[in-house]
Each structure stands twice: as C-alpha cells, then as structure tokens.
Motif scaffolding. Structure first.
Motif, short mmCIF file in Angstrom:
data_model
loop_
_atom_site.label_atom_id
_atom_site.label_comp_id
_atom_site.label_asym_id
_atom_site.label_seq_id
_atom_site.Cartn_x
_atom_site.Cartn_y
_atom_site.Cartn_z
N CYS A 54 -57.08 -74.97 9.70
CA CYS A 54 -55.66 -75.12 10.04
C CYS A 54 -55.05 -76.32 9.31
CB CYS A 54 -55.49 -75.33 11.55
SG CYS A 54 -56.28 -74.05 12.52
N GLU A 55 -53.73 -76.35 9.31
CA GLU A 55 -52.91 -77.39 8.68
C GLU A 55 -52.91 -77.18 7.16
OE1 GLU A 55 -50.84 -79.90 9.88
OE2 GLU A 55 -51.09 -78.75 11.69
N SER A 56 -51.72 -76.84 6.66
CA SER A 56 -51.62 -76.36 5.28
C SER A 56 -52.24 -77.28 4.22
CB SER A 56 -50.18 -76.05 4.92
OG SER A 56 -49.36 -77.18 5.05
N LEU A 57 -51.99 -78.60 4.32
CA LEU A 57 -52.53 -79.47 3.26
C LEU A 57 -54.06 -79.54 3.35
CD1 LEU A 57 -49.92 -82.39 3.07
CD2 LEU A 57 -50.14 -80.38 1.59
N ASN A 62 -44.34 -63.80 19.38
CA ASN A 62 -45.35 -63.04 20.12
C ASN A 62 -46.66 -63.18 19.33
OD1 ASN A 62 -46.67 -61.24 21.78
ND2 ASN A 62 -45.83 -59.42 20.76
N LYS A 63 -47.24 -64.39 19.43
CA LYS A 63 -48.39 -64.73 18.57
C LYS A 63 -49.60 -63.86 18.90
CE LYS A 63 -46.62 -69.38 18.15
NZ LYS A 63 -46.66 -70.76 18.64
N SER A 64 -50.34 -63.52 17.85
CA SER A 64 -51.49 -62.63 18.05
C SER A 64 -52.63 -63.40 18.73
CB SER A 64 -51.97 -62.10 16.70
OG SER A 64 -52.62 -63.14 15.99
N PRO A 89 -42.75 -72.47 4.51
CA PRO A 89 -43.14 -73.21 3.30
C PRO A 89 -44.60 -73.65 3.36
CG PRO A 89 -41.62 -74.52 4.65
CD PRO A 89 -41.72 -73.17 5.29
N PHE A 90 -45.12 -73.78 4.59
CA PHE A 90 -46.52 -74.20 4.75
C PHE A 90 -47.45 -73.04 4.36
CE2 PHE A 90 -43.85 -76.45 7.84
CZ PHE A 90 -43.98 -77.73 7.32
N GLY A 91 -47.06 -71.84 4.78
CA GLY A 91 -47.84 -70.66 4.40
C GLY A 91 -47.79 -70.43 2.90
N HIS A 109 -52.66 -76.30 17.81
CA HIS A 109 -51.23 -76.28 17.47
C HIS A 109 -50.59 -74.90 17.64
CE1 HIS A 109 -51.62 -80.32 16.04
NE2 HIS A 109 -52.46 -80.00 15.07
N LYS A 110 -51.41 -73.86 17.62
CA LYS A 110 -50.91 -72.47 17.74
C LYS A 110 -49.88 -72.14 16.65
CE LYS A 110 -51.61 -72.61 22.76
NZ LYS A 110 -52.10 -74.00 22.86
N LYS A 111 -50.10 -72.69 15.47
CA LYS A 111 -49.16 -72.49 14.36
C LYS A 111 -49.82 -71.78 13.20
CE LYS A 111 -46.16 -76.38 15.30
NZ LYS A 111 -45.45 -77.53 14.80
N ILE A 112 -48.97 -71.11 12.39
CA ILE A 112 -49.45 -70.62 11.10
C ILE A 112 -49.16 -71.74 10.11
CG2 ILE A 112 -49.14 -68.17 11.62
CD1 ILE A 112 -46.69 -69.86 9.33
N PRO A 113 -49.74 -71.79 8.95
CA PRO A 113 -50.76 -70.88 8.45
C PRO A 113 -52.16 -71.25 8.94
CG PRO A 113 -50.26 -72.52 6.78
CD PRO A 113 -49.37 -72.81 7.95
N1 GSH Z 1 -48.18 -79.17 9.75
C1 GSH Z 1 -48.34 -77.75 9.80
C2 GSH Z 1 -48.95 -77.27 8.49
O1 GSH Z 1 -48.81 -77.98 7.49
O2 GSH Z 1 -49.61 -76.23 8.47
C3 GSH Z 1 -46.99 -77.11 10.07
C4 GSH Z 1 -47.09 -75.62 10.35
C5 GSH Z 1 -45.82 -75.08 11.01
O3 GSH Z 1 -44.90 -75.83 11.35
N2 GSH Z 1 -45.80 -73.76 11.23
C6 GSH Z 1 -44.69 -73.14 11.91
C7 GSH Z 1 -45.22 -72.41 13.16
O4 GSH Z 1 -46.25 -71.80 13.15
C8 GSH Z 1 -44.04 -72.08 11.03
S1 GSH Z 1 -43.30 -72.79 9.60
N3 GSH Z 1 -44.46 -72.48 14.24
C9 GSH Z 1 -44.77 -71.79 15.46
C10 GSH Z 1 -44.59 -72.65 16.67
O5 GSH Z 1 -44.29 -73.86 16.53
O6 GSH Z 1 -44.76 -72.12 17.76
#
Ligand code: GSH
Length: 217
Positions: free
Chosen positions: A65-68, A39-41, A14-16, A51-55
C-alpha cells in the motif's frame, strides 16, 4: 512460476496512475481491478485494512500500500529493467525528497483550489504556482526529473496534470502561462506510451470533479 500482479485502483486517482506508469515502464502485465470507493470491495478492505484506500498492488497474493512505497517496491522487485531511481544513494534520497514534496504540496494545494473560494482559494493558487516553479527549478535543463528517462519524481508528479483542467476551471487561472517550462515537461512525459496510456483524459477528470463538487456542496 509467472508473477501474479493485481492492481486495485480507481481511474481518476493520481496515486493509482503512478503505479500504472511504473508497471508500464517495467513492462509488467497485471490485472487491473476498478474499485467503487463508495462500496469498497472485501479484497480492498482486507488488503489495506489500515487506510482502506486505493491503490494497492497485490504481488503473488501479498498486498503493498501507499503509492510511493509501491513504486519503490516495483523498482526493487524488477530492478533489472528501466531503473526508476538513481543508483547513487544521495541522488536516490533527493528523488525521494521531491516525490514527498509532491505529496505534501501539489496534491493538497490542488485539492484546495477546487474545494475552496475567495481568499483561501487565492492563497492556494499562489502557493500552487510557487510549488510548480520550485519544481521547474529542480528540473533545470534536464528532459525529465529522472534525467534522460522518466524516473521516480516524474512518476510521482505527472499524474496531477490530468487534474489541471479542473484546477484551472474552478480556480480561474492558467497554469501554462504561469509555468510554461512545467507544461513543456508534461508534454515530453506524454510522448512516452508508459505515461500517455496510463493517464485518463483531463476532460473526463474535470467532469468527475464537477460531479464530486455537486455532492460535497
Ligand atoms: N497516500 C496515499 C497513496 O499515496 O497511495 C493516498 C491514496 C488515496 O488518497 N486514495 C484515495 C482513496 O482511496 C483515492 S485518490 N480514497 C478512499 C477513501 O478515503 O475512503
């Protein structure tokens, strides 16, 4: 020189989805790169080392980084098209407050509904419905939270709709009968191409949730 815009994303996120809607609202062309979160790129790890997270949005080589924060960045950079935030500072602050509320409540409670059972799940469902009702009040008689156009709060919130089938099935409840005004707002949002083309099919998200539930036991 044309802008180079890349989005590191994962389809059920939902963030993406927020970023996809914001870019569509602004009419920005971009390259979509689907990540495998197991298997993150190297590009994701290097672009979001904290955070190593998308988006992650990569604009002319620079990651955000961080959707908002990304949606606000999009608004700042492409400010001359379709405003996503009101111009009045107080109203901007209010929009940010409610988007933050969505992050703090809707996401966490939704997750609790499909990951818990018994009393914990009942409490999460109750709080979830209360949160949606509060948001309904906030919407009032407006077409969108942003007024006549989709804005920051709409973009922050509408992606969660794609997870509702999963919440409803695992929580054994019906969101439309509890919050009809909320669902009517979702339907108005879905009439916009910027929204409908950015969101996946809720049935597909539901099947995805079935799979993760199996994995997490
Ligand atoms: N607060 C972050 C935002 O708003 O961008 C949340 C992003 C998030 O939770 N991304 C998840 C993710 O990348 C996918 S929905 N998870 C991978 C992990 O935690 O390793």
């Amino acid at each position: 020189m044309a802008d180079e815009v890349v989005l590191l994303d994962f389809w059920p996120s939902p963030f993406g989805m927020r970023i996809r809607i914001a870019l569509a609202e602004k009419g920005i062309k971009y390259e979509y790169k689907e990540e495998d979160l197991r298997n993150k790129s190297p590009l994701l790890l290097q672009s979001n080392p904290v955070h190593k997270k998308i988006p992650v949005l990569i604009h002319n080589g620079k990651p955000i980084c961080e959707s908002l924060i990304v949606v606000q960045y999009i608004e700042d950079v492409w400010s001359n098209r379709n405003p996503l935030l009101p111009s009045d500072p107080y109203h901007r602050a209010q929009a940010r407050f409610w988007a933050d509320y969505v992050d703090k409540k809707v996401y966490d409670l939704g997750r609790k509904i499909w990951t818990s059972k018994g009393e914990e799940q009942e409490a999460a469902k109750k709080e979830f419905v209360e949160a949606l009702k509060l948001l309904e009040e906030q919407l009032g008689d407006k077409t969108y939270f942003g007024g006549d156009n989709v804005g920051f709060v709409d973009i922050a919130l509408v992606p969660f709709y794609t997870w509702f089938k999963a919440y409803e099935t695992f929580g054994n409840f019906n969101i439309e009968s509890e919050c009809p005004k909320f669902i009517a707002w979702v339907k108005r949002c879905l009439q916009k191409e910027s929204v409908s083309k950015s969101l996946p099919d809720p049935h597909k998200v539901y099947e995805f949730v079935v799979e993760i539930r199996k994995r997490i036991g």
